[in-house]
Write a protein that holds these residues in place. Structure first.
Motif, mmCIF file in Angstrom:
data_model
loop_
_atom_site.group_PDB
_atom_site.id
_atom_site.type_symbol
_atom_site.label_atom_id
_atom_site.label_comp_id
_atom_site.label_asym_id
_atom_site.label_seq_id
_atom_site.Cartn_x
_atom_site.Cartn_y
_atom_site.Cartn_z
ATOM 1 N N ASP B 36 -10.830 12.354 31.939
ATOM 2 C CA ASP B 36 -11.308 12.411 30.561
ATOM 3 C C ASP B 36 -10.430 13.381 29.765
ATOM 4 O O ASP B 36 -10.788 14.534 29.580
ATOM 5 C CB ASP B 36 -12.774 12.872 30.547
ATOM 6 N N PRO B 37 -9.268 12.883 29.304
ATOM 7 C CA PRO B 37 -8.308 13.801 28.658
ATOM 8 C C PRO B 37 -8.863 14.448 27.395
ATOM 9 O O PRO B 37 -8.467 15.555 27.047
ATOM 10 C CB PRO B 37 -7.119 12.898 28.315
ATOM 11 N N GLY B 38 -9.775 13.765 26.716
ATOM 12 C CA GLY B 38 -10.291 14.300 25.451
ATOM 13 C C GLY B 38 -11.265 15.450 25.638
ATOM 14 O O GLY B 38 -11.577 16.168 24.690
ATOM 15 N N ALA B 39 -11.725 15.653 26.881
ATOM 16 C CA ALA B 39 -12.775 16.652 27.108
ATOM 17 C C ALA B 39 -12.315 18.069 26.779
ATOM 18 O O ALA B 39 -13.124 18.921 26.412
ATOM 19 C CB ALA B 39 -13.239 16.581 28.556
ATOM 20 N N LEU B 40 -11.011 18.297 26.910
ATOM 21 C CA LEU B 40 -10.506 19.658 26.676
ATOM 22 C C LEU B 40 -10.213 19.920 25.195
ATOM 23 O O LEU B 40 -9.956 21.060 24.814
ATOM 24 C CB LEU B 40 -9.222 19.891 27.476
ATOM 25 N N VAL B 41 -10.224 18.857 24.371
ATOM 26 C CA VAL B 41 -9.783 19.019 22.976
ATOM 27 C C VAL B 41 -10.632 20.022 22.199
ATOM 28 O O VAL B 41 -10.080 20.897 21.518
ATOM 29 C CB VAL B 41 -9.692 17.660 22.252
ATOM 30 N N PRO B 42 -11.978 19.954 22.281
ATOM 31 C CA PRO B 42 -12.753 20.934 21.501
ATOM 32 C C PRO B 42 -12.401 22.371 21.886
ATOM 33 O O PRO B 42 -12.229 23.227 21.009
ATOM 34 C CB PRO B 42 -14.201 20.613 21.875
ATOM 35 N N ARG B 43 -12.278 22.617 23.180
ATOM 36 C CA ARG B 43 -11.930 23.980 23.606
ATOM 37 C C ARG B 43 -10.522 24.368 23.129
ATOM 38 O O ARG B 43 -10.296 25.479 22.654
ATOM 39 C CB ARG B 43 -11.989 24.087 25.130
ATOM 40 N N ALA B 44 -9.590 23.403 23.242
ATOM 41 C CA ALA B 44 -8.217 23.679 22.800
ATOM 42 C C ALA B 44 -8.200 23.999 21.310
ATOM 43 O O ALA B 44 -7.517 24.934 20.869
ATOM 44 C CB ALA B 44 -7.329 22.490 23.111
ATOM 45 N N ALA B 45 -8.967 23.235 20.524
ATOM 46 C CA ALA B 45 -8.981 23.452 19.083
ATOM 47 C C ALA B 45 -9.557 24.825 18.745
ATOM 48 O O ALA B 45 -9.010 25.565 17.913
ATOM 49 C CB ALA B 45 -9.810 22.355 18.409
ATOM 50 N N LEU B 46 -10.648 25.189 19.443
ATOM 51 C CA LEU B 46 -11.257 26.497 19.165
ATOM 52 C C LEU B 46 -10.324 27.630 19.576
ATOM 53 O O LEU B 46 -10.160 28.622 18.853
ATOM 54 C CB LEU B 46 -12.585 26.625 19.924
ATOM 55 N N LEU B 47 -9.668 27.474 20.729
ATOM 56 C CA LEU B 47 -8.774 28.549 21.166
ATOM 57 C C LEU B 47 -7.515 28.616 20.310
ATOM 58 O O LEU B 47 -6.906 29.671 20.175
ATOM 59 C CB LEU B 47 -8.424 28.378 22.645
ATOM 60 N N ALA B 48 -7.118 27.488 19.711
ATOM 61 C CA ALA B 48 -5.989 27.510 18.769
ATOM 62 C C ALA B 48 -6.357 28.418 17.599
ATOM 63 O O ALA B 48 -5.532 29.206 17.118
ATOM 64 C CB ALA B 48 -5.664 26.104 18.291
ATOM 65 N N ALA B 49 -7.609 28.307 17.137
ATOM 66 C CA ALA B 49 -8.070 29.159 16.033
ATOM 67 C C ALA B 49 -8.060 30.625 16.455
ATOM 68 O O ALA B 49 -7.617 31.496 15.693
ATOM 69 C CB ALA B 49 -9.475 28.748 15.612
ATOM 70 N N VAL B 50 -8.533 30.897 17.670
ATOM 71 C CA VAL B 50 -8.568 32.280 18.151
ATOM 72 C C VAL B 50 -7.148 32.832 18.288
ATOM 73 O O VAL B 50 -6.854 33.953 17.855
ATOM 74 C CB VAL B 50 -9.300 32.361 19.520
ATOM 75 N N PHE B 51 -6.249 32.014 18.850
ATOM 76 C CA PHE B 51 -4.857 32.452 19.028
ATOM 77 C C PHE B 51 -4.199 32.707 17.672
ATOM 78 O O PHE B 51 -3.527 33.723 17.475
ATOM 79 C CB PHE B 51 -4.078 31.386 19.797
ATOM 80 N N PHE B 52 -4.436 31.805 16.720
ATOM 81 C CA PHE B 52 -3.866 31.937 15.378
ATOM 82 C C PHE B 52 -4.361 33.220 14.706
ATOM 83 O O PHE B 52 -3.581 34.009 14.170
ATOM 84 C CB PHE B 52 -4.245 30.720 14.541
#
Lengths: 153, 212
Positions: B36-52
């Motif tokens: 399920d490749p899409g399963a990580l997207v929400p976490r990736a998006a949130l951590l992109a915000a944190v990293f930014f």
């Protein structure tokens, strides 16, 4: 090697002959000219001055060869006079891998003002910064919510 | 700790982009192989915000001002997706705030991404997601701190190896030395932040720490 000592007195004589009389009489002349100088100022994103940063100035004739090198003062400021040569001058500031370039156009007409081509410090105000950061963060949260929703659906 | 435009020669910048593209490609391919490749997207998006946002927070460490890197943090929590997320975060930092250059985006992504991937590799090898809460937190804390140190070391290596002839090397080395020293407290802070994040996720359910 052996020829050098023979030449030395001749050189010294030539130097003495070229010294103006006034200098021998301990007279001093001070000339002050108003010149067109460039003031470069380096600041970090936090607003702190880049004190002691290395400055390299490149003249239009040879953008690869440094024309002058120096260091910014405690306020992150460096001054130089781009004498003569019109065209695009480049100034580079660096300190511990941070810094940047600025370019300025020096017109041939010495009365015309210098034009800063690139390198204007357009640091956003705290409000602008907050709004931009909030937009990006909201974009990320929106993406996260979107994918979570499609998964649930 | 972002390389700006104009200080790195074109060849090095291009090599950085090439290496970074390989890492992004491998990362996306690894994620795509999952059921399920899409399963990580929400976490990736949130951590992109944190990293930014994380790197916009300045911490004064006299005489310098430093910011969080969060390399080990995103590595532990995102695995292979860390590099694409770092590229996105760095891109927005560069275009919005001029923090890091666009020509050096590849190099900067490597400086942050390689420590992230190393932290992920160690986390996986040590089975961090299967450990008890204290062990997982200690491991994550260590990796968070190590991530900063490795990122600083990579940054210093790129800066010092690529010094042009017209720069006073001794002076630049001294400035880089001060810069490295200023990051020691950051390593401690990021260790604590990473440990706390993993502790929270652990409490919420250890499944959140697993990427399969």
């Amino acid at each position: 090697m052996s020829k050098r000592p023979d030449r030395l007195p001749i050189l010294l004589l030539a130097l003495l002959a070229s010294v103006p009389e006034t200098a021998l009489g301990h007279a001093a002349f001070v000339e002050a000219d108003a010149v067109r100088a460039v003031r470069v100022e380096g600041r970090y994103a936090t607003g702190e001055p880049m004190a002691g940063a290395q400055v390299t100035v490149f003249a239009p004739a040879d953008p690869a060869e440094p024309w002058r090198q120096g260091q910014t003062d405690a306020d992150g400021v460096f001054l130089f006079v781009p004498d003569g040569e019109p065209g695009r001058w480049a100034v580079r500031l660096r300190q511990a891998g941070h810094g940047g370039m600025a370019h300025l156009d020096v017109p041939a007409d010495t009365a015309a003002p210098l034009v800063l081509a690139t390198g204007r410090a357009a640091a956003p105000s705290p409000v602008q910064k907050t709004v931009m950061a909030a937009c990006v963060i909201w974009g990320c949260i929106g993406t996260a919510l979107y994918f979570r929703r499609t998964r649930a659906g | 700790m972002h390389l700006p435009d104009g200080l790195v020669d074109g060849g090095t910048a291009l090599a950085g982009y090439a290496a970074c593209a390989v890492l992004v490609g491998v990362g996306l391919w690894q994620v795509n192989r999952r059921p399920d490749p899409g399963a990580l997207v929400p976490r990736a998006a949130l951590l992109a915000a944190v990293f930014f946002a994380g790197s916009l927070v300045s911490i004064p460490v006299p005489p310098a001002t430093v910011h969080l890197t969060l390399a080990g943090f995103v590595g532990v929590l995102l695995g292979w997706l860390a590099v694409p997320v770092i590229v996105i975060g760095l891109f927005f930092q560069a275009i919005l705030f001029g923090h890091g250059g666009l020509t050096t985006l590849g190099l900067n992504a490597l400086i942050m991404g390689l420590p992230a991937l190393l932290a992920f590799a160690i986390w996986r090898l040590a089975g961090g997601d299967r450990r008890g809460r204290p062990t997982a937190m200690a491991l994550a804390g260590g990796l968070g701190a190590a991530g900063v140190l490795l990122a600083v070391a990579l940054f210093a290596a790129v800066v010092l190896l690529g010094l042009p002839d017209d720069v006073d090397a001794a002076m630049e080395r001294r400035a880089v030395g001060i810069f490295i020293a200023a990051h020691l407290p950051v390593a401690v802070i990021e260790g604590v932040v990473t440990a706390a994040a993993v502790g929270l996720l652990h409490r919420a359910g250890s499944g959140l720490l697993r990427y399969g």
